[in-house]
Design a protein around this motif. Structure first.
Motif, PDB file in Angstrom:
ATOM      1  N   VAL A  90      -4.785   6.663   0.343  1.00  0.00           N
ATOM      2  CA  VAL A  90      -4.748   4.833   0.679  1.00  0.00           C
ATOM      3  C   VAL A  90      -4.260   4.123  -0.474  1.00  0.00           C
ATOM      4  CG1 VAL A  90      -3.518   2.816   1.592  1.00  0.00           C
ATOM      5  CG2 VAL A  90      -4.073   4.523   3.128  1.00  0.00           C
ATOM      6  N   THR A 145      -1.173  12.463  -0.037  1.00  0.00           N
ATOM      7  CA  THR A 145      -2.176  13.046   0.032  1.00  0.00           C
ATOM      8  C   THR A 145      -2.673  13.657  -1.728  1.00  0.00           C
ATOM      9  OG1 THR A 145      -0.534  15.493   0.352  1.00  0.00           O
ATOM     10  CG2 THR A 145      -1.619  14.130   2.182  1.00  0.00           C
ATOM     11  N   PRO A 201       2.063  12.522   5.920  1.00  0.00           N
ATOM     12  CA  PRO A 201       1.670  10.728   6.387  1.00  0.00           C
ATOM     13  C   PRO A 201       3.026  10.479   6.115  1.00  0.00           C
ATOM     14  CG  PRO A 201       1.477  11.252   3.606  1.00  0.00           C
ATOM     15  CD  PRO A 201       1.498  12.023   3.794  1.00  0.00           C
ATOM     16  N   VAL A 253      -2.007   5.791   9.703  1.00  0.00           N
ATOM     17  CA  VAL A 253      -1.072   6.639   8.935  1.00  0.00           C
ATOM     18  C   VAL A 253      -1.497   7.800   9.619  1.00  0.00           C
ATOM     19  CG1 VAL A 253      -0.409   8.296   6.665  1.00  0.00           C
ATOM     20  CG2 VAL A 253      -1.499   5.645   6.513  1.00  0.00           C
ATOM     21  N   ALA A 278       0.052   5.474   0.805  1.00  0.00           N
ATOM     22  CA  ALA A 278       0.071   6.635   1.221  1.00  0.00           C
ATOM     23  C   ALA A 278       0.324   7.722   1.283  1.00  0.00           C
ATOM     24  CB  ALA A 278       0.124   7.244   2.600  1.00  0.00           C
ATOM     25  N   ARG A 336       0.780  -1.515  -0.524  1.00  0.00           N
ATOM     26  CA  ARG A 336       0.162  -0.382  -0.255  1.00  0.00           C
ATOM     27  C   ARG A 336       1.123   0.831   0.340  1.00  0.00           C
ATOM     28  NH1 ARG A 336      -2.944  -0.874   5.301  1.00  0.00           N
ATOM     29  NH2 ARG A 336      -0.693  -1.713   5.717  1.00  0.00           N
ATOM     30  N   TRP A 384       3.292   6.403   8.406  1.00  0.00           N
ATOM     31  CA  TRP A 384       3.132   5.290   8.507  1.00  0.00           C
ATOM     32  C   TRP A 384       3.281   4.649   9.928  1.00  0.00           C
ATOM     33  CZ3 TRP A 384      -0.603   2.105   6.554  1.00  0.00           C
ATOM     34  CH2 TRP A 384      -1.136   2.603   4.886  1.00  0.00           C
ATOM     35  N   LEU A 390      -6.084  12.895   2.679  1.00  0.00           N
ATOM     36  CA  LEU A 390      -5.094  11.343   2.796  1.00  0.00           C
ATOM     37  C   LEU A 390      -6.153  10.114   1.487  1.00  0.00           C
ATOM     38  CD1 LEU A 390      -2.566   9.892   4.375  1.00  0.00           C
ATOM     39  CD2 LEU A 390      -4.203   9.152   5.094  1.00  0.00           C
ATOM     40  N   ALA A 419      -5.897   2.723   8.463  1.00  0.00           N
ATOM     41  CA  ALA A 419      -5.329   2.644   7.054  1.00  0.00           C
ATOM     42  C   ALA A 419      -6.585   2.718   6.439  1.00  0.00           C
ATOM     43  CB  ALA A 419      -4.724   2.208   6.843  1.00  0.00           C
TER      44      ALA A 419
END
Length: 654
Positions: free
Chosen positions: A177, A127, A202, A211, A125, A123, A204, A175, A234
Motif C-alpha cells: 500500500v 501486489t 487486492p 485490504v 494497493a 492510497r 479494499w 501486498l 492497511a
C-alpha cells in the motif's frame, strides 16, 4: 489476414470509468521493436484520443513503451496506471485526471501489479513479486550474480514454478500500500504481507482499514490448491481469514454493505480441472458461510473479465456460454441460479473481455467475430453503444466471416463449432484446428490463426468437442479418464459436416493444434490417419508418464484427466502410437515451455524418426507455452510463415 497483420490487432484492456472520463489501454504487437507497445486512450462519444504517449501506429513516440491498467480514484481526481519502458518491469505511476505529467511511485526490481484505489482516493494497493536477495538481478551483500551464477534453489513443494511466469517460491507475490499523493514517494516501499504466502487480487474494504486478498489456504503452510480470502490491515498487522471457500477464490469485490462477492470453483483435494467457476457471496464479518449464487452445472463465470460488480439489486458477471462470453445479471438474493435465470446485457455472439461499473453506467470491452475488441458504454437505459473503431485497420486487411455449424456425434451427442472459408467457390483444402485446454473453447471472436489460414486458401474448422468449456460442467468433464474417445468422435463429426459442403475438398484435409490440440493432432494422425494428408502438432502432451513429473501442472492434471495407472497413461499417449503415424508430421515446440515441457516434443520426434516417418522438428528459442498468443511478435510472424510453408508443401492450394 497475412502473418504480418498481427500488428493491426489493437487490443483494449479493462476500462476505467468515472463520470465522463473513460480510459482504456490499447496494446498492439510491434514486429520491428519485437515488443508489445501502447498507451492509454480516452474514449468518448466523439471519438478516441491518446491520453498518454506510447508509440503510435507509425512507430512515433517513446520506443517500446507500454502503459496499461488505468485506475481512476474514487473522487475522480487522479489516475494510476502501470508503465513499462523498453521492456523493463512495469512500475506504478499516477497523474491528474485532467492530464499532465505522471509521477513514478515505485521502482521495484520485478515491477508492480495492477493498482487498486482506496476509498480515500489517496492510497493505492497492489501486489508485486519480491525476489530473494541475490536473485533476478538483485544483490546479496556486495554481489549481484548473473542468472547462471545464482545459488541453487531448494525445492520441497510441487508448486514451485508456473509457465509464462517462472519460479515462484523464491519471489513470492506480496501486498503493498502506497501513498499516491506523498510529496516524495517511497519508491521501494515495504510489503504488508510476509514471504510465507503469495497473495493476489487486492480489494479494499469500504472503511479503508483493510485490504482483502486471495491467499492459499492456511496461509500456504501446507501444499494446497484451495485459496481463501484474507483481510490485511492497511496500516500493517497480521492478516486474518475473512472468507473460507469451497475451492479457489478469485477477484473479490466488497459491496458497501460489507458483502464480499467473488468467483470460485468448488472441488476437493487437487481435482480442480474441468470445474465451472461460480459467483459466491459472504459477509465480510464472517457471520455466515459463503453461499453460491449461480448453478454449478450451467454457469461458468469468467474471472479474467474482472471482479463482480454490484449494479442496483444485481451483481454483474461475465459467463461463458456456447462460445460467447456474455455480461449477465445475477440477483443478489439468488441461490444456485441456473443460466436461464440470468439476463444477458451484452455479449451474445461476442466475447466480453472486461467490464467496469460506475453508478448506473457500464463500460465493457467486447470482441466480435470480426474484431479484436471495442469499447462499449451503456447509460441508465441499458442500451450499449460502441464508442471505438480500433479494429477498422484489421477489418481492412480482409477479415473473413465465421459461419456457425452443428453436427451429431457417433453416439448422438450434439457438436457445435464454426468454419471460416476462403473467398471463391472452391473446393478448398480443409484444416481441422483443435483448441487447447481441453477445458477451453473457441469463441464468437476473431481468431487470428483461422483468418491467416483462410486467407491462404484453407477452409478452417473450429470445434468445441466434449471436454470444452462453456457448454455445462458435465460437457467439460466427459473426457476425464477418456481422452481420445468422445472428444475425437465429436471433432470428426464436425469435420464430416463441413466436408459435406460443395466448397470443401474431402480428399485434402490436414489436422493441427496446440497443447491439448497438439495431443489431439497426434492422436488423430495415429488412429484416423487415413482422414488426413498431414499433421502439425504444437506444444503438445505426447507422453503422460513423463508429463506427470515434468510439467508445471502435471502432478495434478495427469491424475485428473488420465489417472495414475502407468498402463492407462501409455494407452492415452500419442507417443505409444508413433509407429502408426504414416502422414507427414510436424513437431513444433518452444524451448522454455514449462506447461508441456520440451521433452514431450523430443520424445515424439525421436520415435517418429525411428519409425521412418516424414517428420520435422521446429523449435522456437526463448518462448514458453503462450507463443501463439503472447510470444515475441517476430516469432509469431515466423511461426505463421512456417505453418503456411508446411501446408503449402503437404496440402497445397490449387
Amino acid at each position: 489476414m497475412r502473418p504480418s497483420d498481427i500488428e493491426l490487432q489493437q487490443v483494449p484492456g479493462r476500462p476505467a470509468l468515472s463520470d465522463d472520463l473513460l480510459l482504456v489501454s490499447v496494446t498492439r504487437p510491434d514486429v520491428a521493436a519485437n515488443a508489445y507497445v501502447g498507451g492509454l486512450h480516452r474514449v468518448g462519444r466523439d471519438g478516441t484520443t491518446a491520453w498518454t504517449h506510447g508509440p503510435g501506429p507509425d512507430g512515433a513516440g517513446p520506443d517500446r513503451r507500454r502503459d496499461s491498467a488505468p485506475a481512476i480514484s474514487p473522487d475522480g481526481r487522479w489516475v494510476a496506471f502501470l508503465r513499462s519502458d523498453a521492456g523493463d518491469p512495469a512500475q506504478l505511476h499516477v497523474m491528474p485526471a485532467g492530464g499532465g505529467e505522471s509521477r513514478v511511485l515505485t521502482a521495484l526490481p520485478l515491477g508492480a501489479g495492477t493498482p487498486v484505489w482506496a476509498p480515500d482516493s489517496r492510497r493505492i494497493a497492489f501486489t508485486a513479486r519480491v525476489p530473494e536477495p541475490g536473485r533476478y538481478g538483485t544483490s546479496d551483500g556486495d554481489v549481484t550474480p548473473d542468472a547462471a551464477e545464482e545459488a541453487p534453489r531448494r525445492i520441497t513443494r510441487y508448486d514451485y514454478r508456473i509457465d509464462n511466469i517462472g519460479f515462484l517460491r523464491d519471489r513470492p507475490q506480496r501486498l503493498f500500500v502506497v501513498d499516491a499523493l506523498a510529496d516524495e514517494p517511497d519508491l521501494a516501499p515495504e510489503p504488508l504481507t510476509d514471504d510465507a504466502a503469495s497473495v493476489a487480487d487486492p480489494a479494499w474494504t469500504p472503511d479503508g482499514r483493510s485490504v482483502l486478498v486471495v491467499a492459499p489456504r492456511d496461509w500456504d503452510r501446507v501444499e494446497t490448491m484451495h485459496a481463501d480470502l484474507y483481510a490485511v490491515p492497511a496500516e500493517g498487522g497480521t492478516p486474518h481469514l475473512a472468507v473460507r471457500t469451497e475451492g479457489r477464490a478469485e477477484n473479490p469485490a466488497v459491496a458497501a454493505d460489507g458483502t464480499v462477492f467473488f468467483y470460485a470453483a468448488a472441488f476437493e483435494g487437487y481435482a480442480r480441472a474441468a470445474t465451472n467457476a461460480g459467483l459466491w457471496a459472504a459477509p465480510l464479518d464472517g457471520s455466515e458461510p459463503a453461499r453460491r449464487l449461480t448453478d454449478a452445472e450451467s454457469v461458468d463465470c469468467v474471472a479474467a473479465a474482472g471482479p463482480p460488480a454490484v449494479h442496483g439489486d444485481d451483481v454483474l458477471v461475465v459467463v461463458a456460454h456456447r462460445g460467447a462470453a456474455e455480461l449477465r445479471r445475477v440477483p443478489r438474493t439468488a441461490s444456485e441460479a441456473p443460466l436461464s435465470r440470468l439476463p444477458v446485457l451484452t455479449g451474445e455472439r461476442a466475447a466480453v473481455r472486461s467490464f467496469t461499473v460506475a453508478g448506473d453506467r457500464i463500460a465493457v470491452v467486447q470482441a466480435g467475430p470480426e474484431d479484436a475488441g471495442e469499447v462499449l458504454l451503456a447509460d441508465g437505459d441499458g442500451a450499449f453503444t460502441a464508442l471505438t473503431t480500433l479494429s477498422e485497420p484489421l477489418r481492412g486487411s480482409g477479415v473473413l466471416p465465421a459461419e456457425e455449424i452443428t453436427a451429431t456425434s457417433a453416439d448422438g451427442y450434439p457438436v457445435h463449432g464454426w468454419v471460416v472459408t476462403p473467398e471463391g467457390d472452391g473446393p478448398h483444402p480443409v484444416l481441422l484446428v483443435v483448441h487447447g485446454g481441453p477445458f477451453a473453447a473457441y469463441e464468437w471472436s476473431l481468431f487470428d490463426e483461422a483468418q491467416v489460414y483462410a486467407a491462404a486458401g484453407y477452409a478452417v474448422v473450429l470445434a468445441n468437442p466434449r471436454g470444452s468449456a462453456g457448454y455445462g460442467e458435465s460437457h467439460g468433464r466427459a473426457v476425464l479418464h477418456a481422452l481420445g474417445t468422445v472428444d475425437a468422435d465429436d471433432l470428426l463429426a464436425l469435420l464430416d459436416a463441413v466436408l459435406e459442403r460443395p466448397d470443401t475438398d474431402a480428399d485434402r484435409v490436414g489436422v493441427m493444434g496446440g497443447s491439448y490440440g497438439g495431443f489431439m493432432a497426434g492422436w488423430l494422425a495415429a488412429h484416423h490417419g487415413d482422414r488426413f494428408r498431414a499433421a502439425w502438432s504444437e506444444r503438445a502432451v505426447n507422453a503422460w508418464d513423463s508429463f506427470a513429473g515434468s510439467s508445471d501442472i502435471g502432478w495434478t492434471f495427469t491424475e485428473v484427466y488420465v489417472g495414475d495407472d502407468p498402463d492407462e497413461q501409455r494407452k492415452r499417449s500419442p507417443l505409444t502410437y508413433a509407429a502408426d503415424i504414416d502422414v507427414p508430421f510436424a513437431v513444433v515446440h518452444s524451448e522454455q515451455d514449462w506447461r508441456c515441457p520440451l521433452e514431450q516434443a523430443q520424445r515424439l520426434f525421436v520415435a517418429l524418426k525411428k519409425a521412418g516417418a516424414d517428420t520435422e522438428f521446429l523449435l522456437f528459442p526463448g518462448e514458453g507455452h503462450e507463443l501463439t498468443r503472447s510470444g515475441k511478435p517476430r516469432h509469431r510472424v515466423q511461426r505463421f510463415e512456417a505453418v503456411l510453408d508446411w501446408w503449402a508443401r503437404h496440402l497445397p492450394v490449387d
